[in-house]
Design an enzyme around this catalytic site. Structure first.
Site, PDB file in Angstrom:
ATOM      1  N   PHE A 211     -69.205  48.627 -60.162  1.00 35.13           N
ATOM      2  CA  PHE A 211     -67.924  49.335 -60.151  1.00 35.13           C
ATOM      3  C   PHE A 211     -67.951  50.387 -61.248  1.00 35.13           C
ATOM      4  CE2 PHE A 211     -63.650  47.850 -58.271  1.00 35.13           C
ATOM      5  CZ  PHE A 211     -64.180  47.729 -56.999  1.00 35.13           C
TER       6      PHE A 211
ATOM      7  N   GLN B  82     -52.440  55.731 -63.506  1.00 35.83           N
ATOM      8  CA  GLN B  82     -53.750  55.902 -62.879  1.00 35.83           C
ATOM      9  C   GLN B  82     -53.638  56.514 -61.486  1.00 35.83           C
ATOM     10  OE1 GLN B  82     -56.614  52.450 -61.742  1.00 35.83           O
ATOM     11  NE2 GLN B  82     -57.544  53.584 -63.418  1.00 35.83           N
TER      12      GLN B  82
ATOM     13  N   HIS C 261     -55.876  56.855 -58.320  1.00 38.63           N
ATOM     14  CA  HIS C 261     -57.113  56.357 -57.735  1.00 38.63           C
ATOM     15  C   HIS C 261     -57.820  57.541 -57.076  1.00 38.63           C
ATOM     16  CE1 HIS C 261     -59.988  53.989 -55.478  1.00 38.63           C
ATOM     17  NE2 HIS C 261     -59.591  52.921 -56.136  1.00 38.63           N
TER      18      HIS C 261
ATOM     19  N   LEU D 166     -55.202  52.885 -49.873  1.00 36.00           N
ATOM     20  CA  LEU D 166     -56.359  52.698 -50.745  1.00 36.00           C
ATOM     21  C   LEU D 166     -57.668  52.599 -49.967  1.00 36.00           C
ATOM     22  CD1 LEU D 166     -57.498  52.018 -53.598  1.00 36.00           C
ATOM     23  CD2 LEU D 166     -56.987  49.627 -53.098  1.00 36.00           C
TER      24      LEU D 166
ATOM     25  N   GLU E 212     -62.775  51.351 -54.415  1.00 37.62           N
ATOM     26  CA  GLU E 212     -63.891  51.811 -55.246  1.00 37.62           C
ATOM     27  C   GLU E 212     -65.195  51.142 -54.794  1.00 37.62           C
ATOM     28  OE1 GLU E 212     -62.762  52.239 -59.295  1.00 37.62           O
ATOM     29  OE2 GLU E 212     -64.703  51.628 -60.069  1.00 37.62           O
TER      30      GLU E 212
ATOM     31  N   ARG F 198     -62.232  55.904 -63.178  1.00 34.86           N
ATOM     32  CA  ARG F 198     -61.325  56.517 -62.208  1.00 34.86           C
ATOM     33  C   ARG F 198     -60.676  57.807 -62.695  1.00 34.86           C
ATOM     34  NH1 ARG F 198     -58.530  50.972 -59.887  1.00 34.86           N
ATOM     35  NH2 ARG F 198     -60.362  50.359 -58.667  1.00 34.86           N
TER      36      ARG F 198
ATOM     37  N   HIS G 105     -51.893  55.060 -58.308  1.00 29.47           N
ATOM     38  CA  HIS G 105     -52.426  53.736 -57.982  1.00 29.47           C
ATOM     39  C   HIS G 105     -51.987  52.636 -58.934  1.00 29.47           C
ATOM     40  CE1 HIS G 105     -55.192  50.836 -56.331  1.00 29.47           C
ATOM     41  NE2 HIS G 105     -55.842  50.699 -57.456  1.00 29.47           N
TER      42      HIS G 105
ATOM     43  N   ARG H  76     -57.459  52.237 -66.778  1.00 34.11           N
ATOM     44  CA  ARG H  76     -57.972  50.927 -66.390  1.00 34.11           C
ATOM     45  C   ARG H  76     -59.271  51.059 -65.607  1.00 34.11           C
ATOM     46  NH1 ARG H  76     -57.881  47.983 -61.866  1.00 34.11           N
ATOM     47  NH2 ARG H  76     -56.279  49.154 -60.711  1.00 34.11           N
TER      48      ARG H  76
END
Lengths: 566, 239
Positions: free
Chosen positions: A117, A231, A233, A243, A246, A278, A343, A378
Site C-alpha cells: 500500500f 484526505q 483519495h 471508491l 488503493e 495519498r 475520502h 493518513r
C-alpha cells in the site's frame, strides 16, 4: 434507560468498543442511526495494516517500521506515542479478528495475505480480496450478537446531556416510534465515523457520513482538532466518486494521463510510482488534469488491464463489480476513469489514546476522533486499524472508569436536553422560511470542493468562510419540515446539514489560519512545510459565528521531522 | 422524464396504501436511489426510504423495483422503462413507505449463531487456513444482509417459522469454514421443517441476490451434508 457505557455509532470503532467494554464487565448500550451492518466501515476495500511479516517481501517488517511510515506519512503531525501504540497493537488486534472468523485472504502456508500500500516500506496491508471492511464489520457485529449486547438501531442521537461539566447521556430520536428518548449513562463514547458528506458532490463517503457526529460534541463545548486536514483519495470513480481501492495500485495498477504516460514518475521516484502516499498522488492527478493532460478536463485513467483477468477476478472482484454496475465498463478490458474525491477526515474530536476528551464522561474513537495517529495525511490501511485499536483501547479504558460508579442519572440534564430537542423539532415544523435545506447542502458542498479542496489559497478560503456563514444564515429560514411521525427522514437530513455547516466552518477557518503546506493541506500561497511555526495541532472551539482557533503541541518522540521524500 | 410510481403507506393514518406518481428529470448514470433522493429533496419531503453507502455494500436500500427485488443504489434508471414502480420488500410489516420492519429478518439471522465457534483454542498466531479452504467461503461471505432474497421468497411469506434464505446461507458460511467446530450442532439446527426442508427450491433468492450469491444452492448443500451426517450417525435429529 440506563447503561454504564453508551456507545454512539455501530461501525467498527463502536462495535469494537462495545465488545471491549462488555468484556470488562459493564452494561453496554450501542446506539446507531442505521443498523450496525449498514455502517460505512463496510465500504472499506483494500485492507488493514499490521506488521505480520507474512508477505514474501515483508519478512523483515516490524511495528517500529510501521510507526515510522505512519509518522512520515502524517507529515510529522501525528502524536508519536499514539502511533507507536497503534503499530505495536496492530498484529495482535488483526490476529484477534482472524480468531473471530474474519475471512482474510490467505497464503499457501495458511497465513493471512498482505499487499503493498502507499507510503509503506513493506507490504503490510492484510486483506480479504477487496472487501476487507465488509468482512471485518460483519465479523465484529457477529461478536456483538454472540455477547447479546443491547443494540438500539435506528435511534438518531442529536444531543448530549451535559450538566456541571459532565456528560450523563444522550437524547435520541427513535425513528421506529418517531419519539425523542433520553438514554442515561455514566459515560458516552462517540464512534460516529467521518464527515465526508460536507463535500457531498464529490466524496467516497456514505450518505450517513455527515459532520453531525463531530458537531454534537463541538456544540457542547468539546474542541475539534486538525479539521483542515481532509484526505482526497486519488481514485474516486468518475461521476459518482465511488471508491476504487488503493489495492488497485497495490496489485500493480497504473495511473495514465491522456498521453498514455505513467505520469507518477514525474512526481516521485521510479521505485514508488503509484504507491506514493495519498496526498501526493491526489495532487499529482489534479496537476495532470489542471495542466490539460486529463480526459474531458476532469479525470485520468486507472489501468488494470495488464494485471489480467484471473488476478482482477481474484483480488479485485468488488472493483470489477462496481465498474460493471455503475459505469458499464469491465476493467479487464477498459481503463477506469478516476479523479480525486474527498475520502477521510484526519481531524476530529480532540481526544487522547484512551479516547478521553475535555468533557468528563465523554469519549471518542474511530474516524470521528482525532487522537492523532494520522496527522496531516493518513496512510491507506491505517483507518480500519485505527477503528479497532482505539475502539478497543477506549472501550476498555471507559469500562475501567465507570466500574463501581453508582448509577448517576441526572434527570435534569436529560429532561432539559429532551425539551430542547422537542422544541427544535416543533420550530422546524412551524418554520415560515422558504429555503430548501438540500439546496444549502449542495451549495456548501460546492464551496468546499472548489475552495477548500486539494490546492488552496487565501482568496478562495476567505471567500469560502464568508459563503459558509451566509449559508448558515439561510439555514435559519428553512421551509417547514413535515411531521411524518415514524422515520422522518427530512428531519434527520436537516439535522445532519446543521452539523455539516459547522463542521465545514471549522475546516475552512482552520485551513485559512494555517499558513503553510503540510500533508493534505496544500496552499499554493504557502507551499512549504514550516515546522518552526506550524508543527502544532489546531484546536477549534465552537462559537456560532466565528470558531475560536488555538493550537497545542504535537507529542514528538524518536522521529525528528525530515523532508518528506518518496 | 420517467415517472416514478411510488408505494406510499403510513399505518398510523387511516388512509389505505396507495401509489403516488413523481416525475423525475433523469441524467446519464442516474440510479433509482438518486431518483428517490430527488423526490425527497425536491418534490416530497415526506417520502421514507433507507439508504447509506450508495455503492452496493451496506444493504440498506433493497426494495422492489419495477418487478424485481434489488438495491436501488445499483439499479440504473436507464435500464428501466418510462414508468417505474417502486414498492417495499415483501413479507415484512411496512413501517412507512419503503421502510419495513426487519426485526424478524435479523432475529432469524441471530438464531443460527452467526459467529465462529472455533474447533481449536486460538494460539498466538492466526488459525492456518489454506487458499483452497478459504475459497470455499468465496460465495458465502459476501452477503450484505440486504433482505432482497427474503422479500422474494414465497416460503418466507407463508411460514413465519421458516429461517429464510439469508440465515441458511449464513449457516453454511460457518459450516464450510475450516476453522469452525460446530458443524453437527449447526446442521441439527437447520435440518428440520423450519429450516432447509422447508425450502421449495424456487430459486427466487438466487435470481435476485445483488451479490450473485446462491442461497438455493447453499440450502441444497446443507441438505446433502445433513443426509450424510444422518447416515454416518453424527446428526441426532428427527426432522
Amino acid at each position: 434507560m440506563f447503561y454504564d457505557v453508551i456507545i454512539v455509532g455501530g461501525g467498527l470503532a463502536g462495535l469494537r468498543a462495545a465488545i471491549a467494554a462488555f468484556d470488562a464487565g459493564v452494561k453496554v448500550g450501542l446506539v446507531s442511526k442505521i443498523h450496525p451492518v449498514r455502517s460505512h466501515s463496510g465500504a472499506a476495500q483494500g485492507g488493514v495494516n499490521a506488521a505480520l511479516g507474512n508477505h514474501p517481501d515483508g519478512h523483515d517488517d516490524t511495528p517500529e517500521r510501521h510507526a515510522y511510515d505512519t509518522i512520515k506519512g502524517s507529515d510529522f503531525l501525528a502524536d508519536q506515542d499514539a502511533v507507536e501504540l497503534m503499530a505495536n497493537l496492530a498484529p495482535e488486534t488483526i490476529i484477534e479478528f482472524e480468531h473471530w472468523g474474519c475471512p482474510f485472504s490467505r497464503y499457501e502456508d495458511g497465513s493471512i495475505a498482505q499487499r503493498p500500500f502507499g507510503g509503506a516500506g513493506f507490504p503490510r496491508t492484510c486483506y480479504g480480496a477487496d472487501r476487507t471492511g465488509l468482512y471485518m464489520l460483519h465479523t465484529c457485529y457477529e461478536q456483538v450478537v454472540k455477547r447479546n449486547i443491547d443494540v438500539l438501531y435506528e435511534h438518531f442521537v442529536t444531543k448530549l446531556a451535559v450538566k456541571n461539566g459532565r456528560c450523563t447521556g444522550v437524547i435520541a430520536l427513535n425513528l421506529h416510534t418517531g419519539e425523542f428518548e433520553t438514554i442515561a449513562g455514566n459515560a458516552v463514547i462517540f464512534a460516529t465515523g467521518g464527515s465526508g458528506r460536507v463535500y457531498s458532490i464529490n466524496t467516497t463517503n456514505a450518505h450517513a457520513s455527515t459532520g453531525l457526529g463531530l458537531a454534537i460534541p463541538y456544540w457542547a463545548g468539546v474542541a475539534l482538532k486538525d479539521m483542515e486536514f481532509i484526505q482526497f483519495h486519488p481514485t474516486g470513480l468518475e461521476g459518482s466518486s465511488i471508491l476504487m481501492t488503493e489495492g488497485c495500485r497495490g496489485e500493480g495498477g497504473y495511473l495514465l494521463n491522456n498521453r498514455g504516460e505513467r505520469f507518477m514518475k514525474n512526481y516521485v521516484s521510479e521505485k514508488i510510482m503509484e504507491l506514493a502516499p495519498r496526498d501526493i498522488v491526489a495532487r499529482s492527478i489534479q496537476t495532470e488534469i489542471n495542466e490539460g493532460r486529463g480526459f474531458e478536463d476532469h479525470y485520468v485513467h486507472l489501468d488494470l488491464r495488464h494485471l489480467g483477468e484471473q488476478k482482477i477476478k481474484e483480488k479485485l472482484p468488488g472493483i470489477r463489480e462496481i465498474c460493471l454496475k455503475f459505469k458499464n465498463i469491465d476493467p479487464i478490458k477498459t481503463p477506469i476513469p478516476i479523479h480525486p474525491a474527498n475520502h477521510y477526515t484526519m481531524g476530529g474530536i480532540d481526544c487522547d489514546k484512551n479516547g478521553e476528551t475535555s468533557l468528563e464522561g465523554f469519549y471518542a474513537a474511530g474516524e470521528c476522533a482525532c487522537v492523532s495517529v494520522h496527522g496531516a495525511n493518513r496512510l491507506g490501511g491505517n483507518s480500519l486499524l485505527d477503528t479497532i485499536v482505539f475502539g478497543t483501547q477506549t472501550g476498555k479504558y471507559v469500562a475501567g472508569m465507570v466500574k463501581g460508579m453508582s448509577q448517576t442519572v441526572d434527570t435534569d440534564a436529560l429532561n432539559d436536553g429532551l425539551d430542547a430537542e422537542k422544541d427544535r423539532y416543533r420550530k422546524l415544523q412551524s418554520s415560515e422560511g422558504k429555503a430548501n435545506p438540500y439546496d444549502i447542502r449542495n451549495a456548501l458542498s460546492k464551496v468546499m470542493n472548489e475552495k477548500i479542496g486539494i490546492f488552496r489559497n487565501e482568496t478562495d478560503m476567505k471567500a469560502a468562510v464568508n459563503e459558509i456563514k451566509m449559508l448558515k444564515i439561510k439555514f435559519e429560514n428553512l421551509r417547514p419540515i413535515p411531521n411524518t411521525g415514524k422515520f422522518n427522514y427530512d428531519f434527520l437530513w436537516v439535522t445532519e446539514i446543521a452539523g455539516n455547516l459547522d463542521a465545514a466552518l471549522a475546516i475552512a477557518t482552520g485551513a485559512l489560519n494555517r499558513t503553510e503546506s503540510r500533508g493534505a493541506h496544500y496552499r499554493i500561497d504557502y507551499n512549504k512545510r514550516l515546522d518552526d511555526e506550524w508543527l502544532k495541532h489546531t484546536l477549534h472551539t465552537y462559537h456560532p459565528s466565528n470558531p475560536e482557533i488555538t493550537y497545542k503541541p504535537v507529542t514528538m518522540g524518536k522521529y525528528e521531522p525530515e523532508e518528506r521524500k518518496y | 422524464m420517467p415517472t416514478f410510481k411510488v408505494f406510499r403507506y403510513n399505518p398510523d393514518k387511516s388512509d389505505p396504501p396507495y401509489f403516488q406518481d413523481y416525475e423525475v428529470p433523469d441524467h446519464k448514470g442516474m440510479t433509482v436511489l438518486e431518483a428517490l433522493y430527488y423526490i425527497l429533496e425536491n418534490l416530497d419531503p415526506t417520502l421514507a426510504f433507507r439508504s447509506s453507502c450508495r455503492m452496493g455494500v451496506c444493504g440498506s436500500c433493497a426494495m422492489h423495483i419495477d418487478g424485481q427485488y434489488g438495491l436501488a443504489c445499483e439499479t440504473q434508471v436507464a435500464s428501466l422503462g418510462n414508468k417505474i414502480t417502486i414498492r417495499p420488500l415483501a413479507h415484512m410489516k411496512v413501517i412507512r413507505d419503503m421502510v419495513v420492519d426487519l426485526d424478524p429478518f435479523f432475529a432469524q439471522y441471530e438464531a443460527i449463531k452467526p459467529y465462529l465457534i472455533p474447533q481449536n483454542a486460538p494460539g498466538p498466531r492466526e488459525y492456518a487456513q489454506t487458499p483452497r479452504e478459504r475459497k470455499k467461503l468465496d460465495i458465502l461471505v459476501d452477503c450484505i444482509l440486504c433482505a432482497s432474497c427474503y422479500g422474494s421468497c414465497p416460503v418466507v411469506g407463508t411460514d413465519e417459522k421458516y429461517l429464510g434464505p439469508h440465515a441458511l446461507l449464513k449457516a453454511l458460511r460457518f459450516i464450510d469454514d475450516s476453522r469452525d467446530g460446530n458443524t453437527n450442532e449447526r446442521l441439527a439446527f437447520v435440518a428440520n421443517d423450519a429450516g432447509i426442508f422447508r425450502c421449495h427450491t424456487i430459486f427466487n433468492c438466487q435470481q435476485v441476490c445483488p451479490k450473485d450469491l446462491d442461497p438455493t444452492g447453499a440450502i441444497g448443500k446443507l441438505k446433502m451434508k445433513s443426509l450424510w451426517a444422518k447416515l454416518t450417525g453424527k446428526l441426532k435429529t428427527t426432522g
